[in-house]
Motif scaffolding. Structure first.
Motif, PDB file in Angstrom:
ATOM      1  N   MET A   1      38.779  57.345  59.648  1.00 18.50           N
ATOM      2  CA  MET A   1      39.890  57.094  60.563  1.00 18.50           C
ATOM      3  C   MET A   1      41.139  57.769  60.023  1.00 18.50           C
ATOM      4  N   THR A   2      41.936  58.336  60.915  1.00 15.07           N
ATOM      5  CA  THR A   2      43.133  59.048  60.480  1.00 15.07           C
ATOM      6  C   THR A   2      44.118  58.091  59.840  1.00 15.07           C
ATOM      7  N   GLN A   3      44.606  58.444  58.684  1.00 13.86           N
ATOM      8  CA  GLN A   3      45.588  57.637  57.992  1.00 13.86           C
ATOM      9  C   GLN A   3      46.961  58.273  58.163  1.00 13.86           C
ATOM     10  N   VAL A   4      47.957  57.432  58.377  1.00 16.08           N
ATOM     11  CA  VAL A   4      49.308  57.930  58.558  1.00 16.08           C
ATOM     12  C   VAL A   4      50.030  57.875  57.226  1.00 16.08           C
ATOM     13  N   THR A   5      50.412  59.011  56.705  1.00 13.98           N
ATOM     14  CA  THR A   5      51.159  59.044  55.462  1.00 13.98           C
ATOM     15  C   THR A   5      52.637  59.082  55.773  1.00 13.98           C
ATOM     16  N   GLU A   9      54.517  61.008  58.953  1.00 12.69           N
ATOM     17  CA  GLU A   9      54.896  60.030  59.954  1.00 12.69           C
ATOM     18  C   GLU A   9      55.821  60.668  60.962  1.00 12.69           C
ATOM     19  N   PRO A  10      55.596  60.474  62.245  1.00 18.49           N
ATOM     20  CA  PRO A  10      56.415  61.095  63.248  1.00 18.49           C
ATOM     21  C   PRO A  10      57.825  60.560  63.233  1.00 18.49           C
ATOM     22  N   ASP A  11      58.752  61.383  63.602  1.00 20.11           N
ATOM     23  CA  ASP A  11      60.139  60.987  63.707  1.00 20.11           C
ATOM     24  C   ASP A  11      60.280  60.045  64.889  1.00 20.11           C
ATOM     25  N   GLN A  12      60.846  58.882  64.671  1.00 21.02           N
ATOM     26  CA  GLN A  12      60.961  57.894  65.717  1.00 21.02           C
ATOM     27  C   GLN A  12      62.051  58.244  66.709  1.00 21.02           C
ATOM     28  N   ARG A 106      42.452  49.618  67.781  1.00 20.84           N
ATOM     29  CA  ARG A 106      43.057  48.636  66.869  1.00 20.84           C
ATOM     30  C   ARG A 106      44.105  49.304  65.976  1.00 20.84           C
ATOM     31  N   GLU A 107      43.795  50.509  65.536  1.00 23.83           N
ATOM     32  CA  GLU A 107      44.743  51.224  64.680  1.00 23.83           C
ATOM     33  C   GLU A 107      46.054  51.490  65.416  1.00 23.83           C
ATOM     34  N   LEU A 108      45.948  51.897  66.679  1.00 27.47           N
ATOM     35  CA  LEU A 108      47.147  52.163  67.468  1.00 27.47           C
ATOM     36  C   LEU A 108      47.949  50.884  67.671  1.00 27.47           C
ATOM     37  N   VAL A 141      51.980  59.280  67.945  1.00 24.99           N
ATOM     38  CA  VAL A 141      52.352  58.142  67.102  1.00 24.99           C
ATOM     39  C   VAL A 141      51.845  58.304  65.672  1.00 24.99           C
ATOM     40  N   GLU A 142      50.612  58.752  65.497  1.00 20.90           N
ATOM     41  CA  GLU A 142      50.036  58.876  64.157  1.00 20.90           C
ATOM     42  C   GLU A 142      50.433  60.167  63.449  1.00 20.90           C
TER      43      GLU A 142
END
Length: 238
Positions: A1-5, A9-12, A106-108, A141-142
């Motif tokens: 599963m893709t992990q968000v580092t 991390e995307p700019d909010q 679930r991850e989202l 998001v990820e």
């Protein structure tokens, strides 16, 4: 599963499209800065060795062309690599959505919980976005990637090459002035230009403007002083 580092991390506050535009804008500012310093060093070094304007012009134009082509090639390779990475991440995300949709859902939802949504609402949002466009929802998001607006290497190539030429023209034009103080004039004009590019670069990067400006100006001044000194020594020797 893709992990968000943290680094990925995307700019909010900005979308993928705005992020890409800022990337090529930064490339343009850095290209202009490099053009100013590189050609200023060349023409000042040659001017210290000889007063012949033809020789100075030849050296300056050669430095301008070589620098612009080098910047363009470097940006193309760098940004193309980034684009390839984005495509690979999207391909991986597609595979995960196809093979483990429940885990991805679930991850989202967990990501939206981390952003402050209650668990029930986070799951509702995740389900709605997944139903609408699952890949886009996860990519933005990820990964901080807009699937329809990937990094464009040609934008970076054009921005860096054109800005390098524009920056390089300043010291080249000033050093060709028919004035006995053209070297000091060139030095001063370059420092002012570097102060401007340093401030713009800091603003785009969210850094402290004063510190970045001083660093940019000091580096340019040192480069010009060294090349002028070397040119003077070579001119005296030869």
């Amino acid at each position: 599963m893709t992990q968000v580092t943290h680094a990925g991390e995307p700019d909010q506050h900005t979308g993928g499209g705005l992020s890409n535009r800022l990337n090529w804008l930064r490339a343009g500012v850095l290209g202009a800065n490099d053009g100013i310093v590189s050609v200023a060093g060349i023409v000042l070094g040659v001017a210290a060795a000889t007063a012949d304007r033809g020789t100075i012009l030849t050296a300056g134009v050669a430095g301008l062309l070589a620098g612009a082509l080098s910047m363009a090639a470097g940006e193309y390779v760098s940004v193309s690599t980034q684009r390839d990475s984005e495509k690979a991440l999207l391909a991986k995300e597609k595979w995960e959505l196809r093979t483990m949709p429940d885990a991805e859902l679930r991850e989202l939802a967990e990501i939206y919980q981390e952003k402050g949504l209650p668990p029930a609402l986070a799951m509702e949002v995740a389900e709605a976005l997944t139903k609408h466009d699952a890949l886009r929802a996860h990519a933005e998001v990820e990964l901080g990637i807009d699937p329809d607006d990937l990094t464009n290497p040609w934008q970076a190539v054009a921005a860096s090459a054109v800005s390098f030429v524009i920056g390089a023209l300043l010291p080249l034009l000033v050093i060709m002035l028919p004035s006995p103080i053209r070297a000091p004039l060139c030095f001063g004009a370059v420092l002012v230009a570097l102060a401007i590019t340093g401030a713009i670069s800091a603003r785009l990067g969210g850094a402290r403007i004063a510190r970045a400006t001083v660093r940019t100006v000091a580096g340019g001044a040192l480069a010009m002083a060294v090349t002028y000194g070397v040119g003077h020594l070579l001119g005296v020797t030869l």
